[in-house]
Write a protein that holds these residues in place. Structure first.
Motif, PDB file in Angstrom:
ATOM      1  N   ASN A 140     -13.574 -43.871 -46.384  1.00  0.00           N
ATOM      2  CA  ASN A 140     -12.835 -44.803 -47.219  1.00  0.00           C
ATOM      3  C   ASN A 140     -12.296 -45.927 -46.339  1.00  0.00           C
ATOM      4  O   ASN A 140     -11.505 -45.693 -45.431  1.00  0.00           O
ATOM      5  CB  ASN A 140     -11.696 -44.075 -47.933  1.00  0.00           C
ATOM      6  N   THR A 141     -12.717 -47.137 -46.605  1.00  0.00           N
ATOM      7  CA  THR A 141     -12.448 -48.249 -45.690  1.00  0.00           C
ATOM      8  C   THR A 141     -10.964 -48.460 -45.428  1.00  0.00           C
ATOM      9  O   THR A 141     -10.529 -48.517 -44.267  1.00  0.00           O
ATOM     10  CB  THR A 141     -13.075 -49.541 -46.233  1.00  0.00           C
ATOM     11  N   GLU A 142     -10.153 -48.586 -46.469  1.00  0.00           N
ATOM     12  CA  GLU A 142      -8.747 -48.937 -46.262  1.00  0.00           C
ATOM     13  C   GLU A 142      -8.004 -47.853 -45.483  1.00  0.00           C
ATOM     14  O   GLU A 142      -7.237 -48.149 -44.557  1.00  0.00           O
ATOM     15  CB  GLU A 142      -8.056 -49.190 -47.593  1.00  0.00           C
ATOM     16  N   PRO A 171     -19.241 -50.815 -38.334  1.00  0.00           N
ATOM     17  CA  PRO A 171     -17.774 -50.747 -38.292  1.00  0.00           C
ATOM     18  C   PRO A 171     -17.181 -50.971 -39.675  1.00  0.00           C
ATOM     19  O   PRO A 171     -17.764 -51.652 -40.531  1.00  0.00           O
ATOM     20  CB  PRO A 171     -17.398 -51.887 -37.336  1.00  0.00           C
ATOM     21  N   TYR A 172     -16.009 -50.406 -39.891  1.00  0.00           N
ATOM     22  CA  TYR A 172     -15.281 -50.671 -41.131  1.00  0.00           C
ATOM     23  C   TYR A 172     -14.840 -52.142 -41.127  1.00  0.00           C
ATOM     24  O   TYR A 172     -14.287 -52.622 -40.129  1.00  0.00           O
ATOM     25  CB  TYR A 172     -14.048 -49.764 -41.230  1.00  0.00           C
ATOM     26  N   PRO A 173     -15.059 -52.879 -42.231  1.00  0.00           N
ATOM     27  CA  PRO A 173     -14.745 -54.313 -42.265  1.00  0.00           C
ATOM     28  C   PRO A 173     -13.258 -54.581 -42.483  1.00  0.00           C
ATOM     29  O   PRO A 173     -12.852 -55.250 -43.442  1.00  0.00           O
ATOM     30  CB  PRO A 173     -15.586 -54.815 -43.439  1.00  0.00           C
ATOM     31  N   CYS A 174     -12.447 -54.083 -41.585  1.00  0.00           N
ATOM     32  CA  CYS A 174     -10.991 -54.146 -41.754  1.00  0.00           C
ATOM     33  C   CYS A 174     -10.471 -55.582 -41.794  1.00  0.00           C
ATOM     34  O   CYS A 174      -9.580 -55.905 -42.584  1.00  0.00           O
ATOM     35  CB  CYS A 174     -10.302 -53.393 -40.617  1.00  0.00           C
ATOM     36  N   ALA A 175     -11.010 -56.448 -40.955  1.00  0.00           N
ATOM     37  CA  ALA A 175     -10.469 -57.798 -40.790  1.00  0.00           C
ATOM     38  C   ALA A 175     -10.786 -58.718 -41.960  1.00  0.00           C
ATOM     39  O   ALA A 175     -10.163 -59.775 -42.096  1.00  0.00           O
ATOM     40  CB  ALA A 175     -10.985 -58.414 -39.498  1.00  0.00           C
ATOM     41  N   THR A 176     -11.743 -58.320 -42.807  1.00  0.00           N
ATOM     42  CA  THR A 176     -12.141 -59.199 -43.915  1.00  0.00           C
ATOM     43  C   THR A 176     -11.916 -58.563 -45.281  1.00  0.00           C
ATOM     44  O   THR A 176     -11.452 -59.229 -46.212  1.00  0.00           O
ATOM     45  CB  THR A 176     -13.617 -59.599 -43.788  1.00  0.00           C
ATOM     46  N   SER A 177     -12.247 -57.287 -45.435  1.00  0.00           N
ATOM     47  CA  SER A 177     -12.164 -56.650 -46.756  1.00  0.00           C
ATOM     48  C   SER A 177     -11.641 -55.222 -46.665  1.00  0.00           C
ATOM     49  O   SER A 177     -12.085 -54.343 -47.388  1.00  0.00           O
ATOM     50  CB  SER A 177     -13.539 -56.664 -47.439  1.00  0.00           C
ATOM     51  N   GLY A 178     -10.673 -55.011 -45.781  1.00  0.00           N
ATOM     52  CA  GLY A 178     -10.143 -53.665 -45.568  1.00  0.00           C
ATOM     53  C   GLY A 178      -8.978 -53.283 -46.457  1.00  0.00           C
ATOM     54  O   GLY A 178      -8.439 -52.187 -46.334  1.00  0.00           O
ATOM     55  N   HIS A 179      -8.580 -54.169 -47.350  1.00  0.00           N
ATOM     56  CA  HIS A 179      -7.446 -53.877 -48.238  1.00  0.00           C
ATOM     57  C   HIS A 179      -7.774 -54.333 -49.654  1.00  0.00           C
ATOM     58  O   HIS A 179      -8.343 -55.406 -49.849  1.00  0.00           O
ATOM     59  CB  HIS A 179      -6.180 -54.586 -47.754  1.00  0.00           C
ATOM     60  N   THR A 180      -7.412 -53.506 -50.621  1.00  0.00           N
ATOM     61  CA  THR A 180      -7.610 -53.853 -52.029  1.00  0.00           C
ATOM     62  C   THR A 180      -6.294 -54.330 -52.612  1.00  0.00           C
ATOM     63  O   THR A 180      -5.307 -53.590 -52.631  1.00  0.00           O
ATOM     64  CB  THR A 180      -8.128 -52.644 -52.828  1.00  0.00           C
ATOM     65  N   GLY A 187      -9.143 -58.133 -49.274  1.00  0.00           N
ATOM     66  CA  GLY A 187      -8.614 -58.983 -48.219  1.00  0.00           C
ATOM     67  C   GLY A 187      -8.493 -58.180 -46.945  1.00  0.00           C
ATOM     68  O   GLY A 187      -8.845 -56.995 -46.896  1.00  0.00           O
ATOM     69  N   PRO A 188      -7.983 -58.773 -45.886  1.00  0.00           N
ATOM     70  CA  PRO A 188      -7.866 -58.059 -44.608  1.00  0.00           C
ATOM     71  C   PRO A 188      -6.824 -56.948 -44.655  1.00  0.00           C
ATOM     72  O   PRO A 188      -5.797 -57.076 -45.325  1.00  0.00           O
ATOM     73  CB  PRO A 188      -7.458 -59.162 -43.629  1.00  0.00           C
ATOM     74  N   ALA A 189      -7.093 -55.860 -43.955  1.00  0.00           N
ATOM     75  CA  ALA A 189      -6.096 -54.807 -43.776  1.00  0.00           C
ATOM     76  C   ALA A 189      -5.086 -55.276 -42.739  1.00  0.00           C
ATOM     77  O   ALA A 189      -5.448 -55.920 -41.751  1.00  0.00           O
ATOM     78  CB  ALA A 189      -6.765 -53.517 -43.318  1.00  0.00           C
ATOM     79  N   ARG A 190      -3.828 -54.951 -42.972  1.00  0.00           N
ATOM     80  CA  ARG A 190      -2.776 -55.421 -42.073  1.00  0.00           C
ATOM     81  C   ARG A 190      -1.885 -54.269 -41.616  1.00  0.00           C
ATOM     82  O   ARG A 190      -1.720 -53.270 -42.312  1.00  0.00           O
ATOM     83  CB  ARG A 190      -1.920 -56.483 -42.775  1.00  0.00           C
ATOM     84  N   ARG A 191      -1.311 -54.451 -40.443  1.00  0.00           N
ATOM     85  CA  ARG A 191      -0.316 -53.520 -39.931  1.00  0.00           C
ATOM     86  C   ARG A 191       1.030 -53.812 -40.589  1.00  0.00           C
ATOM     87  O   ARG A 191       1.194 -54.805 -41.297  1.00  0.00           O
ATOM     88  CB  ARG A 191      -0.209 -53.659 -38.415  1.00  0.00           C
ATOM     89  N   ALA A 192       2.000 -52.966 -40.292  1.00  0.00           N
ATOM     90  CA  ALA A 192       3.335 -53.144 -40.879  1.00  0.00           C
ATOM     91  C   ALA A 192       3.957 -54.477 -40.474  1.00  0.00           C
ATOM     92  O   ALA A 192       4.759 -55.040 -41.222  1.00  0.00           O
ATOM     93  CB  ALA A 192       4.241 -51.986 -40.459  1.00  0.00           C
ATOM     94  N   ASP A 193       3.582 -55.007 -39.307  1.00  0.00           N
ATOM     95  CA  ASP A 193       4.137 -56.279 -38.857  1.00  0.00           C
ATOM     96  C   ASP A 193       3.381 -57.488 -39.404  1.00  0.00           C
ATOM     97  O   ASP A 193       3.681 -58.631 -39.070  1.00  0.00           O
ATOM     98  CB  ASP A 193       4.191 -56.348 -37.325  1.00  0.00           C
TER      99      ASP A 193
END
Length: 205
Positions: A140-142, A171-180, A187-193
């Protein structure tokens, strides 16, 4: 309709080990509460430690309306135990946090020690744990973007228990489509910061 209930041996061992060591084990699920309570009983988890989708009853009859959470009252039908709603119900039912604050990360003393999940809808509540976040690797990508990035050094990854998936070749495409997003867009997955998580390689399978 064919149906069954499955208990993984590893799952049973983890829950019983936690209980033996004095931890209160809870189940939070986006399935109907009554169904999950039956399943949880097979793991010695009492009904009052199960959080699921809870229907409202009128004169003893189940209605089409749902119990609310946070700043959404009963019957508003605006939140279930799903994504941020799972955090809300855990904060509300386990730690007694009321109102809109239940949707926000709780103070460290009112958070789970360990939280485990296998889906993108588990990222919010699993990230709240102060001891460890356990991700079951279903590709699961996210979820896997957060787990492999391991920003706080507390993410654990385990393959599926039955017929684990093969290693993901890309690789998991975290920087472009890692978040729904809430509207379904990616969109990109992001850290808490707020920083963007770079693409991550699948290494635990």
């Amino acid at each position: 309709m064919t149906g069954w209930v499955r208990y993984y041996a590893q799952q049973r061992d983890l829950i019983h080990t936690l209980q033996r060591d004095g931890f209160a084990a809870w189940v939070a699920s986006a399935s109907p509460q009554l169904d999950v309570q039956v399943w949880a009983a097979g793991l010695d988890i009492p009904p009052h430690r199960v959080i699921g989708i809870q229907s409202l009853y009128t004169h003893g009859r189940q209605s089409a309306h749902l119990r609310g959470c946070g700043n959404f009252p009963d019957g508003a039908d605006s939140v279930i135990t799903y994504v941020s709603g799972k955090r809300c119900f855990i904060n509300q039912d386990v730690f007694g946090i009321r109102g809109a604050a239940a949707f926000r990360p709780a103070p460290p003393g009112k958070r789970p020690v360990l939280a485990a999940g296998d889906s993108s809808t588990d990222v919010v509540f699993a990230s709240d744990a102060i001891g460890a976040h356990l991700a079951i690797n279903r590709n699961n990508t996210e979820l896997m973007c957060q787990a492999y990035d391991n920003a706080d050094g507390k993410w654990l990854i385990n393959p599926m228990f039955i017929q684990p998936l093969a290693r993901r070749t890309r690789p998991y495409p975290c920087a472009t489509s890692g978040h729904t997003h809430a509207d379904g867009s990616l969109g990109p997955a992001r850290r808490a910061d707020g920083s963007v998580i770079p693409d991550q390689t699948d290494t635990v399978f």
